[in-house]
Scaffold this motif. Structure first.
Motif, PDB file in Angstrom:
ATOM      1  N   UNK A 116      42.031  42.486  37.889  1.00 61.53           N
ATOM      2  CA  UNK A 116      41.874  41.777  36.634  1.00 61.53           C
ATOM      3  C   UNK A 116      42.775  40.349  37.195  1.00 61.53           C
ATOM      4  N   UNK A 117      42.217  39.179  37.019  1.00 67.43           N
ATOM      5  CA  UNK A 117      42.920  38.054  37.152  1.00 67.43           C
ATOM      6  C   UNK A 117      44.396  38.250  36.693  1.00 67.43           C
ATOM      7  N   UNK A 118      45.240  38.277  37.367  1.00 64.99           N
ATOM      8  CA  UNK A 118      46.918  38.234  36.838  1.00 64.99           C
ATOM      9  C   UNK A 118      47.109  39.568  36.146  1.00 64.99           C
ATOM     10  N   UNK A 119      46.351  40.636  36.355  1.00 62.11           N
ATOM     11  CA  UNK A 119      46.637  41.924  35.673  1.00 62.11           C
ATOM     12  C   UNK A 119      46.589  43.126  36.707  1.00 62.11           C
ATOM     13  N   UNK A 120      45.973  44.139  36.447  1.00 64.79           N
ATOM     14  CA  UNK A 120      45.958  45.429  37.070  1.00 64.79           C
ATOM     15  C   UNK A 120      44.746  45.615  37.724  1.00 64.79           C
ATOM     16  N   UNK A 121      44.753  46.713  38.486  1.00 66.96           N
ATOM     17  CA  UNK A 121      43.533  46.867  39.519  1.00 66.96           C
ATOM     18  C   UNK A 121      42.868  48.291  38.538  1.00 66.96           C
ATOM     19  N   UNK A 122      41.639  48.433  39.177  1.00 68.68           N
ATOM     20  CA  UNK A 122      40.969  49.674  38.370  1.00 68.68           C
ATOM     21  C   UNK A 122      41.846  50.961  38.874  1.00 68.68           C
ATOM     22  N   UNK A 123      42.523  51.082  40.220  1.00 72.48           N
ATOM     23  CA  UNK A 123      43.197  52.171  40.498  1.00 72.48           C
ATOM     24  C   UNK A 123      44.288  52.476  39.489  1.00 72.48           C
ATOM     25  N   UNK A 124      45.007  51.251  39.294  1.00 74.62           N
ATOM     26  CA  UNK A 124      46.194  51.511  38.340  1.00 74.62           C
ATOM     27  C   UNK A 124      45.739  51.834  37.227  1.00 74.62           C
ATOM     28  N   UNK A 125      44.688  51.285  36.543  1.00 74.98           N
ATOM     29  CA  UNK A 125      44.358  51.564  35.177  1.00 74.98           C
ATOM     30  C   UNK A 125      43.843  52.903  34.844  1.00 74.98           C
ATOM     31  N   UNK A 126      42.913  53.392  35.932  1.00 81.35           N
ATOM     32  CA  UNK A 126      42.486  54.735  35.743  1.00 81.35           C
ATOM     33  C   UNK A 126      43.313  55.625  35.907  1.00 81.35           C
ATOM     34  N   UNK A 127      44.228  55.526  36.816  1.00 79.55           N
ATOM     35  CA  UNK A 127      45.281  56.551  37.305  1.00 79.55           C
ATOM     36  C   UNK A 127      46.233  56.514  35.946  1.00 79.55           C
ATOM     37  N   UNK A 128      46.448  55.654  35.425  1.00 82.08           N
ATOM     38  CA  UNK A 128      47.527  55.804  34.183  1.00 82.08           C
ATOM     39  C   UNK A 128      46.888  56.678  33.023  1.00 82.08           C
ATOM     40  N   UNK A 129      45.506  56.347  32.789  1.00 82.50           N
ATOM     41  CA  UNK A 129      44.688  56.957  31.683  1.00 82.50           C
ATOM     42  C   UNK A 129      44.724  58.520  32.028  1.00 82.50           C
TER      43      UNK A 129
END
Length: 227
Positions: A116-129
């Motif tokens: 995400x521009x200036x934010x997290x990747x999908x790997x990071x977002x899905x891993x935390x969930x």
């Protein structure tokens, strides 16, 4: 086990169509408070043994009436917070919302390394969930609960469901918005996979529908993202 993925009640930023994902975030509108108060009745048929909410204020306010009615502790976890908007934070223009949605749905279409521009990747977002779901599953296998409710956020729920539930495609998640206090019900386990049973009260078919209009976290209808 059974997971109830519940979107929080309405916020002022939902009304204004803002990409408002940062901590601690806004509280609930009057309608949002009524939506939260209605959850215990709406979920009366669910034998909920554990209740989670994200670190953002709106999910905790939404979970509070259910916690009070069931005598449950609200387990606060950062992993189920909203997908970070990064540089798009607090924008409400269609270009920003489209970029947010396109990036988020690309994650569950196989491009989880996209950022995400200036934010997290999908790997990071899905891993935390995933980590919070795994914790909830451990409660289920320990006998403490076979049904767990997670009060989270619209985009986070839709993207996780599209990435992890075997019968939810990206097209289905993009087409089917999740209104405030809408619930996605899934069954399964982290190692065996997940199947979505219902989405905001509608049965999820074995083969998901295609074609897309998307409301996203900001609540504005847009053409579906190209992923």
């Amino acid at each position: 086990m059974r997971l109830l993925l519940i979107r929080h009640g309405q916020t002022p930023s939902n009304v204004g169509h803002f990409l408002d994902t940062a901590w601690p975030g806004p509280g609930l509108t009057e309608l949002g408070r009524r939506q939260a108060a209605a959850l215990p009745t709406a979920l009366a048929g669910e034998d909920i043994g554990a209740l989670y909410a994200s670190t953002l204020t709106r999910t905790q306010l939404t979970a509070a009436p259910l916690a009070d009615e069931r005598g449950l502790e609200v387990r606060i976890r950062d992993g189920i917070r909203e997908l970070s908007a990064g540089d798009l934070e607090m924008r409400a223009d269609e270009e920003a919302i489209r970029e947010y949605l396109t990036t988020a749905f690309a994650w569950c279409a196989g491009n989880a390394s996209r950022r995400m521009p200036g934010g997290e990747t999908g790997v990071e977002a899905l891993s935390r969930f995933d980590a919070v779901v795994a914790e909830a599953a451990r409660l289920g296998t320990s006998g403490a609960s076979s049904t767990v409710a997670l009060v989270s956020h619209g985009a986070a729920i839709r993207v996780w469901a599209a990435a992890r539930a075997r019968n939810v495609t990206v097209e289905f998640a993009a087409e089917h918005r999740l209104d405030n206090t809408g619930v996605v019900v899934v069954e399964g386990m982290p190692d065996a996979g997940w199947t979505a049973l219902s989405w905001a009260g509608a049965v999820v078919p074995p083969v998901a529908a295609s074609g897309a209009v998307d409301a996203g976290p900001a609540g504005r209808a847009l053409p579906g993202p190209s992923v």
